[in-house]
Design a protein around this motif. Structure first.
Motif, mmCIF file in Angstrom:
data_model
loop_
_atom_site.group_PDB
_atom_site.id
_atom_site.type_symbol
_atom_site.label_atom_id
_atom_site.label_comp_id
_atom_site.label_asym_id
_atom_site.label_seq_id
_atom_site.Cartn_x
_atom_site.Cartn_y
_atom_site.Cartn_z
ATOM 1 N N GLU A 408 0.814 -1.221 0.000
ATOM 2 C CA GLU A 408 0.000 0.000 0.000
ATOM 3 C C GLU A 408 0.847 1.271 0.000
ATOM 4 O OE1 GLU A 408 -3.426 -0.338 2.886
ATOM 5 O OE2 GLU A 408 -2.305 -2.146 3.396
ATOM 6 N N GLY A 409 2.059 1.149 -0.524
ATOM 7 C CA GLY A 409 2.870 2.352 -0.660
ATOM 8 C C GLY A 409 3.521 2.831 0.616
ATOM 9 N N TYR A 410 3.600 1.992 1.636
ATOM 10 C CA TYR A 410 4.212 2.438 2.887
ATOM 11 C C TYR A 410 5.737 2.485 2.848
ATOM 12 C CZ TYR A 410 -0.037 3.315 5.258
ATOM 13 O OH TYR A 410 -1.217 3.891 5.603
ATOM 14 N N GLY A 411 6.307 1.848 1.837
ATOM 15 C CA GLY A 411 7.761 1.946 1.705
ATOM 16 C C GLY A 411 8.508 1.049 2.669
ATOM 17 N N GLU A 412 9.802 1.359 2.827
ATOM 18 C CA GLU A 412 10.712 0.484 3.577
ATOM 19 C C GLU A 412 10.366 0.401 5.060
ATOM 20 O OE1 GLU A 412 14.810 1.853 3.512
ATOM 21 O OE2 GLU A 412 15.205 0.666 5.311
ATOM 22 N N ILE A 413 10.190 -0.822 5.539
ATOM 23 C CA ILE A 413 10.024 -0.993 6.992
ATOM 24 C C ILE A 413 11.199 -1.750 7.598
ATOM 25 C CG2 ILE A 413 7.516 -0.799 7.154
ATOM 26 C CD1 ILE A 413 7.367 -3.875 7.161
ATOM 27 N N ILE A 414 11.905 -2.520 6.761
ATOM 28 C CA ILE A 414 13.054 -3.284 7.249
ATOM 29 C C ILE A 414 14.234 -3.065 6.316
ATOM 30 C CG2 ILE A 414 13.989 -5.653 7.273
ATOM 31 C CD1 ILE A 414 11.540 -6.612 8.681
ATOM 32 N N GLY A 415 15.419 -2.906 6.905
ATOM 33 C CA GLY A 415 16.663 -2.897 6.127
ATOM 34 C C GLY A 415 17.632 -3.862 6.785
ATOM 35 N N GLY A 416 18.308 -4.662 5.974
ATOM 36 C CA GLY A 416 19.250 -5.608 6.586
ATOM 37 C C GLY A 416 20.226 -6.139 5.573
ATOM 38 N N SER A 417 21.151 -6.978 6.039
ATOM 39 C CA SER A 417 22.147 -7.536 5.127
ATOM 40 C C SER A 417 22.946 -8.643 5.782
ATOM 41 C CB SER A 417 23.146 -6.451 4.690
ATOM 42 O OG SER A 417 24.027 -6.137 5.749
ATOM 43 N N GLN A 418 23.660 -9.358 4.916
ATOM 44 C CA GLN A 418 24.763 -10.190 5.377
ATOM 45 C C GLN A 418 25.945 -9.229 5.550
ATOM 46 O OE1 GLN A 418 25.093 -13.828 3.164
ATOM 47 N NE2 GLN A 418 27.282 -14.050 3.635
ATOM 48 N N ARG A 419 26.803 -9.501 6.535
ATOM 49 C CA ARG A 419 27.881 -8.550 6.852
ATOM 50 C C ARG A 419 29.205 -8.997 6.247
ATOM 51 N NH1 ARG A 419 23.449 -5.797 8.415
ATOM 52 N NH2 ARG A 419 22.650 -6.419 10.442
ATOM 53 N N VAL A 420 30.027 -8.024 5.923
ATOM 54 C CA VAL A 420 31.379 -8.356 5.448
ATOM 55 C C VAL A 420 32.057 -9.175 6.527
ATOM 56 C CG1 VAL A 420 33.667 -7.413 4.944
ATOM 57 C CG2 VAL A 420 31.632 -6.298 4.013
ATOM 58 N N ASP A 421 32.606 -10.356 6.157
ATOM 59 C CA ASP A 421 33.264 -11.144 7.199
ATOM 60 C C ASP A 421 34.785 -11.215 7.036
ATOM 61 O OD1 ASP A 421 33.533 -13.276 5.307
ATOM 62 O OD2 ASP A 421 31.473 -13.896 5.776
ATOM 63 N N SER A 422 35.317 -10.617 5.967
ATOM 64 C CA SER A 422 36.778 -10.625 5.790
ATOM 65 C C SER A 422 37.390 -9.364 6.404
ATOM 66 C CB SER A 422 37.108 -10.707 4.293
ATOM 67 O OG SER A 422 38.184 -9.856 3.964
ATOM 68 N N TYR A 423 38.449 -9.564 7.159
ATOM 69 C CA TYR A 423 39.142 -8.451 7.816
ATOM 70 C C TYR A 423 39.636 -7.428 6.790
ATOM 71 C CZ TYR A 423 42.447 -5.924 10.793
ATOM 72 O OH TYR A 423 43.109 -4.945 11.474
ATOM 73 N N ASP A 424 40.319 -7.924 5.776
ATOM 74 C CA ASP A 424 40.939 -7.005 4.810
ATOM 75 C C ASP A 424 39.887 -6.198 4.050
ATOM 76 O OD1 ASP A 424 43.420 -7.800 5.576
ATOM 77 O OD2 ASP A 424 43.603 -9.346 4.014
ATOM 78 N N LEU A 425 38.839 -6.890 3.629
ATOM 79 C CA LEU A 425 37.804 -6.172 2.885
ATOM 80 C C LEU A 425 37.128 -5.126 3.774
ATOM 81 C CD1 LEU A 425 36.110 -5.746 0.381
ATOM 82 C CD2 LEU A 425 34.573 -7.577 1.123
ATOM 83 N N LEU A 426 36.822 -5.495 5.011
ATOM 84 C CA LEU A 426 36.154 -4.540 5.899
ATOM 85 C C LEU A 426 37.036 -3.323 6.147
ATOM 86 C CD1 LEU A 426 33.619 -3.946 7.523
ATOM 87 C CD2 LEU A 426 34.675 -5.068 9.487
ATOM 88 N N LYS A 427 38.330 -3.586 6.353
ATOM 89 C CA LYS A 427 39.257 -2.481 6.613
ATOM 90 C C LYS A 427 39.279 -1.530 5.412
ATOM 91 C CE LYS A 427 43.973 -1.634 8.223
ATOM 92 N NZ LYS A 427 44.908 -1.496 7.097
ATOM 93 N N SER A 428 39.349 -2.098 4.208
ATOM 94 C CA SER A 428 39.406 -1.206 3.033
ATOM 95 C C SER A 428 38.078 -0.466 2.848
ATOM 96 C CB SER A 428 39.793 -1.992 1.781
ATOM 97 O OG SER A 428 38.791 -2.932 1.476
ATOM 98 N N ARG A 429 36.981 -1.097 3.229
ATOM 99 C CA ARG A 429 35.686 -0.415 3.144
ATOM 100 C C ARG A 429 35.610 0.780 4.107
ATOM 101 N NH1 ARG A 429 31.223 -3.259 1.298
ATOM 102 N NH2 ARG A 429 31.745 -4.038 -0.767
#
Ligand code: 4AD
Ligand code: MG
Length: 489
Positions: A408-429
């Motif tokens: 009914e056009g209410y839009g986003e009620i939930i936001g979520g994700s799988q999380r970066v689990d690599s140390y190096d990738l997270l650090k560069s992010r």
């Protein structure tokens, strides 16, 4: 013998008996020698009937001249009346006034229409009106059902701090404050980073508390202070997260429909729209939700049962067996974009969605209006999403994330994700997003000591209340809304 003290919500147990109610005068209509006061007590409203001949002169005169919202106790006999909204009326015998609202300063909220600014300025009094009270009751049930869903499925509640040294959801929306000598602190935007730590300690966790965003946006959907419930699960990947969100929403809607039909009616909600979310057709709804057996419905009749988490156990650990069942539509960002392209080509929407951009309100409204259940959009471009989201191994330009759009056009009620689990990738992010590495050292530690795939989401309670109650604006979904231009009362 003193009459029993009762509440309006419990009057069915007192039919034919004399009870005492404690509350306030909500409205008063007089017609010659007959008075029709409406009383409220927080649990509901009931109309009283007061014929002049049936009560003492003193009681009649007291009521006849009583000002609205005066506090009182009223004693009377409970009579069933099918025409009354509550199913009962009260044959008034006695009234005692606790505090009479002075004539010179009448209760400011009358039954006539007021402007929104006036109502928000008097929010402390507006809350007393039946519709606002009904919304707050439904809100309380949504919060209870949300917590209950996790409490009964092995999640441990671990509440994160509210004062934090760093941002979770982007630095522009932070409320900043001095924290003693030279330090700064920020009001939390989300407990996520902290519950990633508790998830790696306890497995399945959730947090539930107020969160803050210095949102400069003046929209129907944005508050600067709102309540968020956030689960976080170790060894859970994106597909399992989608199942979790679907079961969670289903449980909340089921619980509200089971306990709040009367409140939803007061609010003016089209209940069939909520039933559709559960796959219930109007002809089967009363059977399912009351668990009554209707002898008129044959046992062969197809009935879609209201699903609860008991029927759909939450995936426990690694990705759940999700692919086989999907009652809420699931679209990738690319599929949603294609849907908008098609709609634009057919002239159904005015503005063309640009590939790679986030969906705007009109886009979300169009997409969600194509379905009668919440839509789950997954795998947005990484470039427009948060730094902590895991890239899709099949297409690293996409993030393993999900936004759930209410119908009914209410839009986003939930936001979520799988999380970066690599140390190096997270650090560069973190570096690429110009975030202060020192403040995130502890967060990086989680990828240094036994990192595992893990996922979670956040649901804003006010967005959920707005959708479930069918409200135009989030300001009515919380007792005292905090917005860009209001911090009073
Ligand atoms: O999508 P958001 O920003 O996600 C997060 O904060 C993640 N860290 C959550 C997580 O993965 N644990 O916000 C989550 C939800 C939104 O979907 C929306 O319901 C609500 O929070 N929300 C707001 N509600 C009211 N007013 C605002 N300004 C809101 N901003 C977000
Ligand atoms: Mg979001």
């Amino acid at each position: 013998m003193q009459p029993t003290i009762a509440t309006i919500a419990s009057l069915s147990a007192h039919e034919g008996h004399t009870v005492t109610l404690r509350g306030w005068l909500y409205n008063l209509r007089a017609s010659g020698k007959l008075l029709f006061p409406i009383f409220r007590d927080g649990t509901g409203t009931i109309q009283g009937i007061v014929p002049k001949a049936a009560v003492s002169e003193e009681v009649f005169e007291t009521l006849k001249n009583l000002t609205l919202e005066s506090s009182l106790t009223v004693t009377g006999k409970v009579r069933a009346d099918s025409r009354a909204p509550s199913g009962f009326e009260l044959d008034v015998e006695n009234v005692e006034v606790l505090q009479r609202v002075p004539e010179e300063t009448p209760f400011p909220i009358t039954l006539k229409e007021h402007g929104v600014d006036f109502l928000m300025e008097h929010r402390h009094l507006w809350l007393r009106t039946p519709r606002q009270s009904a919304i707050l009751r439904v809100r309380a049930t949504i919060m209870r059902a949300a917590a209950e869903f996790f409490d009964t499925s092995g999640f441990i509640r671990t509440d994160p701090p509210i004062l934090t040294p760093n941002a979770c959801e982007g630095t522009s929306e932070l409320f900043e404050m001095d924290y003693f000598d030279d330090d700064k602190a920020y009001l939390t935007q989300s407990g996520q980073l902290y519950i990633e730590a508790t998830a790696l300690a306890l497995g399945k966790v959730y947090s539930f508390g107020p969160t803050f965003r210095a949102e400069k946006s003046k929209t129907r959907r944005h508050l600067t202070e709102f309540w968020m419930i956030e689960p976080e699960v170790a060894f859970l990947e994106l597909d399992g997260l989608l199942d979790l969100a679907e079961n969670f929403i289903t449980h909340i809607v089921t619980t509200v429909l089971t306990h709040h039909r009367a409140d939803l009616k007061v609010i003016g909600r089209d209940i069939a729209k909520l039933e559709a979310v559960l796959g219930i057709t109007p002809s089967t709804s009363s059977v399912i939700l009351s668990e009554a057996k209707d002898p008129c419905i044959s046992s062969e009749a197809p009935q879609t049962p209201a699903r609860t988490q008991a029927d759909n156990p939450i995936p426990d650990g690694a990705e759940g067996a999700s692919a086989t069942r999907s009652a809420f539509p699931r679209l990738s960002y690319d599929e949603a974009h294609a849907m908008l392209e098609d709609a634009f080509a057919k002239g159904l929407i005015e503005t063309r969605h640009k590939e790679g951009d986030d969906f705007g309100s009109p886009d979300e409204t169009y997409i969600s209006s194509q379905f009668d259940r919440p839509v789950m959009i997954h795998r947005y471009p990484s470039a427009i999403k948060a730094f902590y989201m895991q890239p899709d191994p099949l297409d690293p330009t996409r993030a393993l994330c999900v936004d759930v759009l209410a119908p009914e056009g209410y839009g986003e009620i939930i936001g979520g994700s799988q999380r970066v689990d690599s140390y190096d990738l997270l650090k560069s992010r973190i570096e690429a997003h110009n975030l202060p590495l020192a403040a995130f050292q502890w967060y990086l530690d989680l990828r240094k000591y036994g990192s595992v795939p893990h996922s979670g989401f956040g649901m804003g309670i006010e967005r959920a209340v707005a959708w479930i109650c069918g409200l135009d604006h989030v300001r009515e979904t919380i007792p005292f809304a905090r917005t860009l231009n209001r911090i009073y009362p």
